[in-house]
Design a protein around this motif. Structure first.
Motif, PDB file in Angstrom:
ATOM      1  N   GLU A  46       0.829  -1.205   0.000  1.00 27.25           N
ATOM      2  CA  GLU A  46       0.000   0.000   0.000  1.00 27.25           C
ATOM      3  C   GLU A  46       0.862   1.254   0.000  1.00 27.25           C
ATOM      4  OE1 GLU A  46      -0.455  -2.511   2.335  1.00 27.25           O
ATOM      5  OE2 GLU A  46      -2.120  -3.449   1.269  1.00 27.25           O
ATOM      6  N   GLN A  47       1.921   1.249   0.797  1.00 28.45           N
ATOM      7  CA  GLN A  47       2.811   2.407   0.850  1.00 28.45           C
ATOM      8  C   GLN A  47       3.521   2.611  -0.483  1.00 28.45           C
ATOM      9  OE1 GLN A  47       4.978   0.935   4.232  1.00 28.45           O
ATOM     10  NE2 GLN A  47       4.166   2.554   5.572  1.00 28.45           N
ATOM     11  N   LEU A  48       3.962   1.514  -1.081  1.00 28.52           N
ATOM     12  CA  LEU A  48       4.622   1.602  -2.377  1.00 28.52           C
ATOM     13  C   LEU A  48       3.651   2.132  -3.434  1.00 28.52           C
ATOM     14  CD1 LEU A  48       7.244   1.109  -3.897  1.00 28.52           C
ATOM     15  CD2 LEU A  48       6.449  -1.213  -4.368  1.00 28.52           C
ATOM     16  N   ALA A  49       2.412   1.667  -3.397  1.00 27.24           N
ATOM     17  CA  ALA A  49       1.401   2.139  -4.350  1.00 27.24           C
ATOM     18  C   ALA A  49       1.174   3.642  -4.184  1.00 27.24           C
ATOM     19  CB  ALA A  49       0.097   1.370  -4.164  1.00 27.24           C
ATOM     20  N   GLU A  50       1.173   4.123  -2.949  1.00 33.41           N
ATOM     21  CA  GLU A  50       0.998   5.562  -2.710  1.00 33.41           C
ATOM     22  C   GLU A  50       2.161   6.370  -3.277  1.00 33.41           C
ATOM     23  OE1 GLU A  50       0.015   6.724   1.331  1.00 33.41           O
ATOM     24  OE2 GLU A  50      -1.108   4.853   1.582  1.00 33.41           O
ATOM     25  N   ILE A  51       3.374   5.848  -3.135  1.00 35.72           N
ATOM     26  CA  ILE A  51       4.553   6.539  -3.658  1.00 35.72           C
ATOM     27  C   ILE A  51       4.492   6.581  -5.183  1.00 35.72           C
ATOM     28  CG2 ILE A  51       7.075   6.462  -3.853  1.00 35.72           C
ATOM     29  CD1 ILE A  51       7.040   5.202  -0.993  1.00 35.72           C
ATOM     30  N   VAL A  52       4.086   5.469  -5.801  1.00 40.24           N
ATOM     31  CA  VAL A  52       3.926   5.440  -7.258  1.00 40.24           C
ATOM     32  C   VAL A  52       2.898   6.483  -7.671  1.00 40.24           C
ATOM     33  CG1 VAL A  52       3.098   4.070  -9.220  1.00 40.24           C
ATOM     34  CG2 VAL A  52       4.645   3.037  -7.549  1.00 40.24           C
ATOM     35  N   ASP A  53       1.763   6.540  -6.973  1.00 45.49           N
ATOM     36  CA  ASP A  53       0.717   7.519  -7.296  1.00 45.49           C
ATOM     37  C   ASP A  53       1.245   8.954  -7.229  1.00 45.49           C
ATOM     38  OD1 ASP A  53      -1.258   5.651  -7.844  1.00 45.49           O
ATOM     39  OD2 ASP A  53      -2.126   5.732  -5.829  1.00 45.49           O
ATOM     40  N   ILE A  54       2.031   9.259  -6.216  1.00 45.02           N
ATOM     41  CA  ILE A  54       2.581  10.605  -6.055  1.00 45.02           C
ATOM     42  C   ILE A  54       3.528  10.938  -7.208  1.00 45.02           C
ATOM     43  CG2 ILE A  54       4.146  12.026  -4.648  1.00 45.02           C
ATOM     44  CD1 ILE A  54       2.911  10.533  -2.180  1.00 45.02           C
ATOM     45  N   GLN A  55       4.427  10.006  -7.521  1.00 42.99           N
ATOM     46  CA  GLN A  55       5.390  10.238  -8.598  1.00 42.99           C
ATOM     47  C   GLN A  55       4.689  10.361  -9.954  1.00 42.99           C
ATOM     48  OE1 GLN A  55       8.800  10.647  -8.347  1.00 42.99           O
ATOM     49  NE2 GLN A  55       8.516  10.657  -6.141  1.00 42.99           N
ATOM     50  N   VAL A  56       3.713   9.502 -10.211  1.00 46.01           N
ATOM     51  CA  VAL A  56       2.986   9.517 -11.485  1.00 46.01           C
ATOM     52  C   VAL A  56       2.128  10.773 -11.592  1.00 46.01           C
ATOM     53  CG1 VAL A  56       1.160   8.338 -12.783  1.00 46.01           C
ATOM     54  CG2 VAL A  56       3.076   7.031 -11.858  1.00 46.01           C
ATOM     55  N   ALA A  57       1.577  11.242 -10.482  1.00 47.39           N
ATOM     56  CA  ALA A  57       0.757  12.463 -10.497  1.00 47.39           C
ATOM     57  C   ALA A  57       1.567  13.645 -11.012  1.00 47.39           C
ATOM     58  CB  ALA A  57       0.205  12.750  -9.107  1.00 47.39           C
TER      59      ALA A  57
ATOM     60  N   ALA B  21      -0.251  -0.973 -14.854  1.00 47.05           N
ATOM     61  CA  ALA B  21       0.910  -0.144 -15.192  1.00 47.05           C
ATOM     62  C   ALA B  21       1.552   0.410 -13.921  1.00 47.05           C
ATOM     63  CB  ALA B  21       0.505   0.989 -16.126  1.00 47.05           C
ATOM     64  N   LYS B  22       0.737   0.876 -13.005  1.00 45.31           N
ATOM     65  CA  LYS B  22       1.269   1.400 -11.742  1.00 45.31           C
ATOM     66  C   LYS B  22       1.951   0.291 -10.945  1.00 45.31           C
ATOM     67  CE  LYS B  22      -2.046   5.168 -11.222  1.00 45.31           C
ATOM     68  NZ  LYS B  22      -3.142   5.693 -10.385  1.00 45.31           N
ATOM     69  N   GLN B  23       1.347  -0.887 -10.948  1.00 44.87           N
ATOM     70  CA  GLN B  23       1.936  -2.009 -10.214  1.00 44.87           C
ATOM     71  C   GLN B  23       3.283  -2.401 -10.821  1.00 44.87           C
ATOM     72  OE1 GLN B  23      -0.525  -5.503  -9.922  1.00 44.87           O
ATOM     73  NE2 GLN B  23       0.926  -6.568  -8.614  1.00 44.87           N
ATOM     74  N   LEU B  24       3.369  -2.419 -12.148  1.00 47.27           N
ATOM     75  CA  LEU B  24       4.640  -2.749 -12.800  1.00 47.27           C
ATOM     76  C   LEU B  24       5.710  -1.731 -12.435  1.00 47.27           C
ATOM     77  CD1 LEU B  24       6.286  -4.529 -14.744  1.00 47.27           C
ATOM     78  CD2 LEU B  24       5.496  -3.043 -16.597  1.00 47.27           C
ATOM     79  N   LEU B  25       5.369  -0.447 -12.476  1.00 48.04           N
ATOM     80  CA  LEU B  25       6.338   0.581 -12.090  1.00 48.04           C
ATOM     81  C   LEU B  25       6.792   0.379 -10.644  1.00 48.04           C
ATOM     82  CD1 LEU B  25       4.771   3.756 -13.722  1.00 48.04           C
ATOM     83  CD2 LEU B  25       6.942   2.660 -14.353  1.00 48.04           C
ATOM     84  N   GLY B  26       5.848   0.082  -9.774  1.00 46.90           N
ATOM     85  CA  GLY B  26       6.188  -0.160  -8.370  1.00 46.90           C
ATOM     86  C   GLY B  26       7.107  -1.354  -8.202  1.00 46.90           C
TER      87      GLY B  26
END
Length: 106
Positions: free
Chosen positions: A9-20, A39-44
């Motif tokens: 969950e924390q990693l997903a939040e970091i991906v969301d912030i960076q992608v935003a 796509a977000k999961q792959l980046l994470g």
């Protein structure tokens, strides 16, 4: 000081912030960008290292997403007003222009 490993969950939040940030930069150019959950999961997954946590994530997003988007913009494959969807196919990110042609971008 000892750090605990990041949760999914924390990693997903970091991906969301960076992608935003990437989405915002493209919006300034008139391009709408969306990423699928895959796509977000792959980046994470690509940007996580057990020893370094999410530190490599920014570099992965730059190489896997931003550089490819910049190249598509420079080559005229993406224009102002376009919508681009990022998904995963065969274990890699794919850029797809939304619209009638729905063509996959290089």
């Amino acid at each position: 000081m000892r750090f605990h490993a990041l949760s999914r969950e924390q990693l997903a939040e970091i991906v969301d912030i960076q992608v935003a940030r990437v989405i915002e930069r493209l919006a300034d150019r008139g391009v709408q960008l969306t990423l699928t959950a895959d796509a977000k999961q792959l980046l994470g997954n690509l940007g996580y290292d057990p020893a370094y946590g999410a530190r490599p994530l920014r570099r992965v997003i730059q190489k896997q997403l931003v550089d490819r988007l910049a190249l598509a913009l420079l080559q005229g494959e993406i224009h102002e007003g376009d919508s681009v969807r990022v998904d995963v196919a065969d274990g890699e990110l794919v850029l797809q222009k939304a619209g009638a042609e729905a063509a996959a971008l290089a």
